[in-house]
Design a protein around this motif. Structure first.
Motif, PDB file in Angstrom:
ATOM      1  N   TRP A 129     -59.608   8.171  22.732  1.00 41.18           N
ATOM      2  CA  TRP A 129     -60.978   8.684  22.827  1.00 41.18           C
ATOM      3  C   TRP A 129     -61.913   7.885  21.910  1.00 41.18           C
ATOM      4  O   TRP A 129     -62.981   7.425  22.326  1.00 41.18           O
ATOM      5  N   GLU A 130     -61.441   7.691  20.646  1.00 37.08           N
ATOM      6  CA  GLU A 130     -62.295   7.007  19.672  1.00 37.08           C
ATOM      7  C   GLU A 130     -62.512   5.536  20.038  1.00 37.08           C
ATOM      8  O   GLU A 130     -63.612   5.016  19.894  1.00 37.08           O
ATOM      9  N   ARG A 131     -61.466   4.888  20.540  1.00 31.76           N
ATOM     10  CA  ARG A 131     -61.607   3.467  20.897  1.00 31.76           C
ATOM     11  C   ARG A 131     -62.634   3.304  22.026  1.00 31.76           C
ATOM     12  O   ARG A 131     -63.506   2.438  21.971  1.00 31.76           O
ATOM     13  N   VAL A 132     -62.513   4.143  23.055  1.00 34.24           N
ATOM     14  CA  VAL A 132     -63.454   4.038  24.186  1.00 34.24           C
ATOM     15  C   VAL A 132     -64.881   4.309  23.705  1.00 34.24           C
ATOM     16  O   VAL A 132     -65.818   3.589  24.069  1.00 34.24           O
ATOM     17  N   PHE A 133     -65.045   5.322  22.858  1.00 34.61           N
ATOM     18  CA  PHE A 133     -66.394   5.629  22.364  1.00 34.61           C
ATOM     19  C   PHE A 133     -66.929   4.519  21.458  1.00 34.61           C
ATOM     20  O   PHE A 133     -68.109   4.199  21.498  1.00 34.61           O
ATOM     21  N   ASP A 134     -66.061   3.930  20.631  1.00 31.19           N
ATOM     22  CA  ASP A 134     -66.523   2.876  19.722  1.00 31.19           C
ATOM     23  C   ASP A 134     -66.948   1.622  20.493  1.00 31.19           C
ATOM     24  O   ASP A 134     -67.973   1.013  20.195  1.00 31.19           O
ATOM     25  N   VAL A 135     -66.121   1.236  21.483  1.00 33.21           N
ATOM     26  CA  VAL A 135     -66.441   0.015  22.247  1.00 33.21           C
ATOM     27  C   VAL A 135     -67.624   0.270  23.180  1.00 33.21           C
ATOM     28  O   VAL A 135     -68.572  -0.524  23.233  1.00 33.21           O
ATOM     29  N   ASN A 136     -67.577   1.359  23.923  1.00 34.88           N
ATOM     30  CA  ASN A 136     -68.555   1.552  25.004  1.00 34.88           C
ATOM     31  C   ASN A 136     -69.888   2.111  24.535  1.00 34.88           C
ATOM     32  O   ASN A 136     -70.922   1.784  25.124  1.00 34.88           O
ATOM     33  N   LEU A 137     -69.863   2.992  23.529  1.00 34.58           N
ATOM     34  CA  LEU A 137     -71.092   3.721  23.193  1.00 34.58           C
ATOM     35  C   LEU A 137     -71.629   3.405  21.791  1.00 34.58           C
ATOM     36  O   LEU A 137     -72.808   3.093  21.645  1.00 34.58           O
ATOM     37  N   ARG A 138     -70.762   3.475  20.766  1.00 32.49           N
ATOM     38  CA  ARG A 138     -71.281   3.222  19.415  1.00 32.49           C
ATOM     39  C   ARG A 138     -71.845   1.810  19.313  1.00 32.49           C
ATOM     40  O   ARG A 138     -72.852   1.574  18.631  1.00 32.49           O
ATOM     41  N   SER A 139     -71.232   0.868  20.035  1.00 35.51           N
ATOM     42  CA  SER A 139     -71.725  -0.517  20.002  1.00 35.51           C
ATOM     43  C   SER A 139     -73.145  -0.601  20.555  1.00 35.51           C
ATOM     44  O   SER A 139     -73.967  -1.388  20.066  1.00 35.51           O
ATOM     45  N   VAL A 140     -73.439   0.211  21.561  1.00 32.41           N
ATOM     46  CA  VAL A 140     -74.784   0.187  22.164  1.00 32.41           C
ATOM     47  C   VAL A 140     -75.800   0.668  21.125  1.00 32.41           C
ATOM     48  O   VAL A 140     -76.842   0.034  20.894  1.00 32.41           O
ATOM     49  N   TYR A 141     -75.481   1.795  20.491  1.00 34.73           N
ATOM     50  CA  TYR A 141     -76.341   2.335  19.429  1.00 34.73           C
ATOM     51  C   TYR A 141     -76.554   1.289  18.330  1.00 34.73           C
ATOM     52  O   TYR A 141     -77.691   1.036  17.896  1.00 34.73           O
ATOM     53  N   LEU A 142     -75.458   0.644  17.889  1.00 35.69           N
ATOM     54  CA  LEU A 142     -75.569  -0.273  16.752  1.00 35.69           C
ATOM     55  C   LEU A 142     -76.307  -1.567  17.109  1.00 35.69           C
ATOM     56  O   LEU A 142     -77.105  -2.072  16.312  1.00 35.69           O
ATOM     57  N   GLY A 171     -65.304  11.553  37.056  1.00 31.18           N
ATOM     58  CA  GLY A 171     -64.021  11.379  37.730  1.00 31.18           C
ATOM     59  C   GLY A 171     -62.928  11.948  36.839  1.00 31.18           C
ATOM     60  O   GLY A 171     -62.979  11.755  35.625  1.00 31.18           O
ATOM     61  N   VAL A 172     -61.944  12.645  37.400  1.00 34.03           N
ATOM     62  CA  VAL A 172     -60.927  13.303  36.572  1.00 34.03           C
ATOM     63  C   VAL A 172     -60.015  12.319  35.841  1.00 34.03           C
ATOM     64  O   VAL A 172     -59.444  12.643  34.810  1.00 34.03           O
ATOM     65  N   GLY A 173     -59.904  11.097  36.385  1.00 36.41           N
ATOM     66  CA  GLY A 173     -58.935  10.141  35.840  1.00 36.41           C
ATOM     67  C   GLY A 173     -59.376   9.462  34.552  1.00 36.41           C
ATOM     68  O   GLY A 173     -58.568   8.811  33.895  1.00 36.41           O
ATOM     69  N   SER A 174     -60.620   9.568  34.179  1.00 35.17           N
ATOM     70  CA  SER A 174     -61.069   8.857  32.968  1.00 35.17           C
ATOM     71  C   SER A 174     -62.237   9.602  32.302  1.00 35.17           C
ATOM     72  O   SER A 174     -63.355   9.100  32.279  1.00 35.17           O
ATOM     73  N   PRO A 175     -61.935  10.784  31.738  1.00 33.97           N
ATOM     74  CA  PRO A 175     -63.022  11.595  31.153  1.00 33.97           C
ATOM     75  C   PRO A 175     -63.713  10.920  29.968  1.00 33.97           C
ATOM     76  O   PRO A 175     -64.932  11.066  29.800  1.00 33.97           O
ATOM     77  N   ALA A 176     -62.965  10.168  29.157  1.00 35.27           N
ATOM     78  CA  ALA A 176     -63.595   9.513  28.003  1.00 35.27           C
ATOM     79  C   ALA A 176     -64.568   8.443  28.490  1.00 35.27           C
ATOM     80  O   ALA A 176     -65.722   8.373  28.049  1.00 35.27           O
ATOM     81  N   TYR A 177     -64.098   7.613  29.408  1.00 37.61           N
ATOM     82  CA  TYR A 177     -64.934   6.532  29.952  1.00 37.61           C
ATOM     83  C   TYR A 177     -66.208   7.104  30.575  1.00 37.61           C
ATOM     84  O   TYR A 177     -67.318   6.659  30.285  1.00 37.61           O
ATOM     85  N   CYS A 178     -66.026   8.125  31.428  1.00 39.48           N
ATOM     86  CA  CYS A 178     -67.191   8.704  32.122  1.00 39.48           C
ATOM     87  C   CYS A 178     -68.183   9.293  31.122  1.00 39.48           C
ATOM     88  O   CYS A 178     -69.402   9.172  31.292  1.00 39.48           O
ATOM     89  N   SER A 179     -67.652   9.923  30.063  1.00 41.02           N
ATOM     90  CA  SER A 179     -68.542  10.524  29.058  1.00 41.02           C
ATOM     91  C   SER A 179     -69.364   9.454  28.348  1.00 41.02           C
ATOM     92  O   SER A 179     -70.560   9.646  28.101  1.00 41.02           O
ATOM     93  N   THR A 180     -68.735   8.312  28.023  1.00 36.07           N
ATOM     94  CA  THR A 180     -69.505   7.248  27.357  1.00 36.07           C
ATOM     95  C   THR A 180     -70.588   6.720  28.285  1.00 36.07           C
ATOM     96  O   THR A 180     -71.694   6.418  27.850  1.00 36.07           O
TER      97      THR A 180
END
Ligand code: NAD
Length: 279
Positions: A129-142, A171-180
């Protein structure tokens, strides 16, 4: 295509593109360079991004072209490869500082780097969860935060963030990805309003099924990539997946003066796959 038919909408501009070593990011960085920009293409994969930069710079050297055609299609801009992990905040600061030191400014920021984590909730560990959020979302913010003062000081700047149709429909298969990806849409809208008075435009693109290395990996994970590919193509209204270059065209449009009055919105590039959920 020769330069006589290639527009030069970004001549003299400086662009940052993350995830520029493959797929959509590579196509986007190459297209910016072709249209005259100085592009800093950032990727965690040194070989991929160095190859991409070299290929963009040598674009004109196609053996089948005549000498005149080669001269006419020379890439007028430049693609500079930078190695960084966008999940690492200090890498982001270093990248932006280098661009500002060398080029003096940033005109366009494209936050494209992203990873998928094809795990359903029960398999999804906190580290995933944290890796997907760090790469996909926190990077955008930063990246937005690091480039923002330069945009404000010049009263000019464009940000295009790469979301996904998975951030619109899930999509049910990738909730972390979809959330980011959903969060990227909302972050972009908020920043669009925040930056409007300072001359900053912010939009997102939402690609559908695009034929890139990330897609190859997703298909491989099904165990039968040929069948999985056919199943996707069968549900595509336009009868095929999209190409990375087709998403790049949308990104360049949003970054260009042609989109001067477009901010705080999403451009869906999905061959109509999400146009209707009924049939
Ligand atoms: P890709 O895997 O083909 O390319 C992604 C690039 O990002 C790679 O070169 C990779 O090395 C780089 N990257 C990954 N993690 C990184 C990190 N931590 N730091 C720096 N670079 C990193 O992917 P793609 O299909 O071109 O996807 C690009 C973006 O488009 C992603 O955000 C993805 O979620 C989004 N997207 C893709 C599709 C699709 O069908 N391909 C659909 C919707 C959205």
């Amino acid at each position: 295509m020769t330069t006589s038919s290639v527009r030069q909408r970004f001549a003299g501009q400086v662009a940052i593109v993350t995830g520029a070593g493959a797929g959509i990011g590579r196509a986007t960085a190459t297209a910016f360079a072709r249209e005259g920009a100085l592009v800093y293409g950032i990727d965690i994969d040194r070989h991929a991004v160095e190859r991409a930069a070299q290929a963009a710079t040598c674009e004109q050297a196609k053996p089948e072209q005549t000498a005149v055609e080669q001269a006419m299609s020379a890439t007028p801009g430049r693609f500079v490869a930078m190695i960084a992990d966008v999940a690492n905040p200090s890498d982001i600061s270093t990248c932006v500082e280098r661009v500002l030191t060398e080029a003096g400014r940033v005109d366009v920021l494209v936050n494209n780097a992203g990873i998928n984590m094809g795990k359903r909730l029960v398999e999804l560990e906190i580290g995933d969860w944290e890796r997907v959020f760090d790469v996909n979302l926190r990077s955008v913010y930063l990246f937005c935060k690091a480039t923002w003062p330069n945009f404000v000081s010049r009263h000019k700047g464009v940000i295009v963030n790469v979301s996904s149709v998975m951030g619109q429909v899930g999509g049910v298969g990738s909730p972390a990805y979809c959330s980011t990806k959903a969060a990227i849409i909302m972050l972009s809208r908020c920043l669009a309003k925040d930056g409007a008075r300072d001359g900053i435009r912010v939009n997102s693109v939402c690609p559908g099924y695009i034929d890139t290395p990330i897609m190859e990996r997703v298909l491989r994970e099904t165990g039968d990539p040929v069948k999985a590919r056919q199943a996707i193509v069968d549900k595509m209204p336009l009868g095929r997946m999209g190409a990375a270059e087709e998403v790049a065209l949308g990104i360049l449009f949003l970054a260009s003066g042609d989109a001067e009055y477009i901010s705080g919105t999403e451009l869906t590039i999905d061959g109509a796959v999400t146009a209707t959920q009924i049939d």
